[in-house]
Design a protein around this motif. Structure first.
Motif, short mmCIF file in Angstrom:
data_model
loop_
_atom_site.label_atom_id
_atom_site.label_comp_id
_atom_site.label_asym_id
_atom_site.label_seq_id
_atom_site.Cartn_x
_atom_site.Cartn_y
_atom_site.Cartn_z
N GLY A 156 0.69 -1.05 0.31
CA GLY A 156 -0.17 0.16 0.27
C GLY A 156 1.34 0.90 0.09
N ASN A 157 0.15 2.43 0.41
CA ASN A 157 1.40 3.53 -0.23
C ASN A 157 0.92 3.88 0.99
N ALA A 158 2.20 3.73 2.20
CA ALA A 158 2.31 3.28 3.11
C ALA A 158 3.20 5.02 3.34
N GLY B 10 7.04 0.24 -2.75
CA GLY B 10 5.83 0.95 -3.46
C GLY B 10 5.51 0.71 -4.92
N VAL B 11 4.16 0.67 -5.05
CA VAL B 11 3.49 -0.30 -6.20
C VAL B 11 2.89 0.81 -7.23
N SER B 12 3.18 1.33 -8.58
CA SER B 12 2.46 2.57 -8.70
C SER B 12 2.13 1.96 -9.83
N GLY B 13 1.16 2.16 -10.81
CA GLY B 13 0.36 1.56 -12.16
C GLY B 13 -1.26 1.83 -11.83
N GLY B 14 -1.78 2.00 -10.54
CA GLY B 14 -3.14 1.63 -10.05
C GLY B 14 -3.84 1.08 -11.33
N VAL B 15 -5.34 0.21 -11.17
CA VAL B 15 -5.64 -0.92 -11.68
C VAL B 15 -5.50 -1.34 -12.88
N LYS C 197 -4.59 11.60 -0.27
CA LYS C 197 -5.29 10.85 0.14
C LYS C 197 -3.62 10.53 0.93
N GLY C 198 -2.56 11.95 1.14
CA GLY C 198 -1.65 11.95 2.25
C GLY C 198 -0.43 11.89 1.49
N THR C 199 0.46 11.11 0.02
CA THR C 199 1.33 10.53 0.00
C THR C 199 2.00 12.59 -0.48
N GLY C 200 0.94 12.76 -1.53
CA GLY C 200 1.58 13.94 -1.64
C GLY C 200 1.98 15.33 -0.68
N PHE D 134 -2.95 23.10 -4.12
CA PHE D 134 -4.10 23.74 -4.71
C PHE D 134 -5.31 22.49 -4.16
N ARG D 135 -4.97 21.24 -3.81
CA ARG D 135 -6.29 21.26 -3.66
C ARG D 135 -6.56 21.23 -2.90
N THR D 136 -6.32 21.57 -1.49
CA THR D 136 -6.48 21.85 -0.50
C THR D 136 -7.74 23.03 -0.36
N ILE E 123 10.40 6.41 -1.70
CA ILE E 123 10.53 6.80 -3.67
C ILE E 123 8.96 6.71 -3.79
N LYS E 124 7.59 5.60 -3.51
CA LYS E 124 6.68 6.05 -3.76
C LYS E 124 6.02 7.27 -3.64
N ILE E 125 5.97 7.81 -2.55
CA ILE E 125 5.63 9.24 -1.85
C ILE E 125 6.71 10.13 -2.55
N ILE F 159 5.28 13.79 -7.50
CA ILE F 159 5.90 14.62 -8.80
C ILE F 159 4.81 14.33 -10.02
N GLU F 160 4.23 13.29 -9.30
CA GLU F 160 2.78 12.66 -9.95
C GLU F 160 1.69 13.88 -9.63
N TYR F 161 1.28 14.52 -9.06
CA TYR F 161 0.37 16.10 -7.81
C TYR F 161 1.65 16.33 -8.96
N ALA F 162 2.49 16.80 -8.71
CA ALA F 162 3.03 18.56 -9.49
C ALA F 162 2.52 18.63 -11.05
N SER G 120 4.75 3.08 -14.25
CA SER G 120 4.06 3.51 -13.05
C SER G 120 3.02 4.88 -13.47
N ILE G 121 2.40 5.00 -12.66
CA ILE G 121 1.53 6.65 -13.54
C ILE G 121 2.13 7.52 -14.16
N LEU G 122 4.24 8.11 -14.39
CA LEU G 122 4.72 9.04 -14.42
C LEU G 122 5.38 8.24 -15.56
#
Ligand code: 6PG
Length: 468
Positions: free
Chosen positions: A98-100, A123-128, A257-260, A283-285, A178-180, A185-188, A361-363
């Motif tokens: 998980g994204n711990a 760290g696992v990236s890539g969604g479903v 969810k917090g990682t950003g 900006f999400r905030t 590293i996943k965080i 970067i994903e958020y940015a 990965s999402i990136l």
């Protein structure tokens, strides 16, 4: 070596990862705390052996057991790990996918180590899609634990040029750290692309279909990426059964969810600047805060207060401007990783990390390919912005990027992704920043001292001259 895994958590990601593992001949048994979920997955995936309880799952696995968790981070995984710690035995291994938070991972590792239970933070990236077809995997913990499951993880991961996008990052919580950063970067990048949408949609009043076409065109060369393709698709999508675009019906209060924010907190702790990651989180905030204006009707697009500008005032600058902005976002993330190297052992290798993100990965996209190529063999750089494949994007793109920001800001459109990305580059391009003025101000009221250029000792200013 045992190829057996016990999987806990059969949500969308969990059951897709299960299908991926089965395809790769992993002998899999699974369990989910929700009976409904177990029953649903039994119908979609009859070949998966699903246990009736966590105890039954553990009982049926041969020792040493390898338990992989695919649970939402926080209380769910904490409770599950506590439960497992009461039933597992010495030599067993828990893999938290998980994204711990990396500190939680480290806390769990040292607590479980006392019982002889190993714990790998993954760290696992890539969604479903990634879970089903091959995610990008970043592992942190002991090399022993990694060695026990690396053949399985490498076999189910995505591949870039034939190399698995699954790798050992370093000790402790390195994989989750590293996943965080990946997510920061994903958020940015997401915010940069949202800014471009806003410039065209609100600023130019461009049709969403046309914006989708622009995003599709941008999905080539240095700006080609999974997130660009996703942006094209979400721009063009229409509300079910209606002609209108879905975007016009979407509530803008963004969730996270917090990682950003964990990436930003880590940057503060390590003394690294990540302005675009921070701007994206903030900006999400702010999107959840009360506005100074009210909707006139029940249609948010009626309430656009900004005057428009012509597409020709922005479109020529988009391609090179956003390549520059996206490079800036990556540079911030990689500087953060660089600063954390001492914490996670010498195995932290920036080039390897870039390689792990090239597929799954999402990136994934051309920018990370260029970074991986730049870092391959290049070690003498202060910032990845000055490396061989990235520097040209900055020199070509900074003026167009400033043009985009200038145009948007001139009509009151907030562009937090683009503006913070250009400020990061412009700050690093100054020999002297306005912070020399800050140094004098601090000394004036607090006697904190400042250094003169070329000197290491602190000086104080002659502030009381006027008093005499
Ligand atoms: C990934 C994603 C994934 C998830 C984010 C979303 O790499 O697969 O990053 O982990 O989509 O956690 O995070 P937010 O809900 O905070 O946007």
């Amino acid at each position: 070596m045992s190829q057996e895994i016990g999987l806990i958590g059969l949500g969308r990601i969990g059951h897709n990862l299960a299908l991926n593992m089965i395809e790769h001949n992993v002998s899999l048994r699974a369990w989910d705390h929700s009976t409904n979920t177990c029953n649903r997955v039994r119908t979609i995936c009859p070949e998966l052996q699903i246990s009736n309880s966590i105890e039954e799952l553990i009982d049926t696995l041969s020792s040493p057991r390898r338990i992989m968790l695919l649970l939402p981070s926080g209380d769910n995984s904490e409770q599950c790990i506590k439960k497992l710690s009461n039933i597992l035995e010495q030599g067993d291994l828990i893999i938290d996918s998980g994204n711990a938070h990396f500190r939680d991972t480290e806390r769990r590792q040292s607590r479980l180590a006392k019982q002889g239970i190993q714990f790998l933070g993954l760290g696992v990236s890539g969604g479903v899609q990634g879970a089903r077809n091959g995610p990008s995997i970043m592992a942190g913990g002991t090399t022993k634990a990694w060695g026990e499951v690396s053949p399985i993880l490498e076999s189910i991961s995505a591949r870039a040029n034939g190399t698995p996008c699954a790798g050992y990052i370093g000790e402790g919580g390195a994989g989750h750290f590293i996943k965080i950063v990946h997510n920061g970067i994903e958020y940015a990048v997401m915010q940069i692309l949202a800014d471009v949408f806003e410039l065209l949609y609100k600023g130019c009043r461009m049709h969403a279909d046309k914006i989708a076409e622009i995003f599709y065109t941008l999905n080539s060369g240095s700006t080609a990426s999974y997130l660009m393709e996703a942006s094209a698709k979400v721009s063009a999508i229409r509300e079910r059964g209606k002609k209108a675009f879905l975007i016009d019906f979407v509530d803008d209060r963004a969730e996270q969810k917090g990682t950003g924010s964990w990436a930003v907190e880590a940057a503060f702790e390590l003394g690294v600047s990540v302005p675009t990651i921070a701007a994206a989180v903030q900006f999400r905030t702010i999107s959840n805060e009360a506005r100074l204006i009210k909707h006139e009707k029940n249609n948010p697009t009626d309430n656009i207060s900004a005057p428009t500008f012509l597409p020709k005032e922005v479109t020529p600058f988009i391609k090179s401007g956003i390549a520059c902005a996206i490079a800036s976002a990556y540079a911030q993330g990689f500087s953060l990783i660089n600063a954390a190297r001492d914490q996670f052992g010498t195995t932290i290798n920036l080039c390897r990390i870039a390689q792990l993100w090239r597929s799954g990965s999402i990136l994934r996209g051309e920018m990370i390919n260029l970074i991986a190529e730049s870092l391959h063999g290049e070690s003498n750089y202060a910032n990845i912005l000055s490396t061989s494949h990235i520097q040209p994007l900055i020199s070509e793109g900074i003026i167009p990027l400033r043009e985009l920001v200038k145009t948007g800001l001139s009509v009151g459109l907030p562009l937090p992704g683009l503006s913070s990305a250009s400020e990061y580059i412009d700050s690093l391009n100054q020999l002297q920043l306005s912070t020399r003025f800050i140094q004098l101000q601090r000394d004036y009221f607090g006697n904190h001292g400042f250094r003169l250029i070329g000197q290491d000792t602190l000086e104080n200013g002659p502030w009381n001259q006027d008093d005499s």
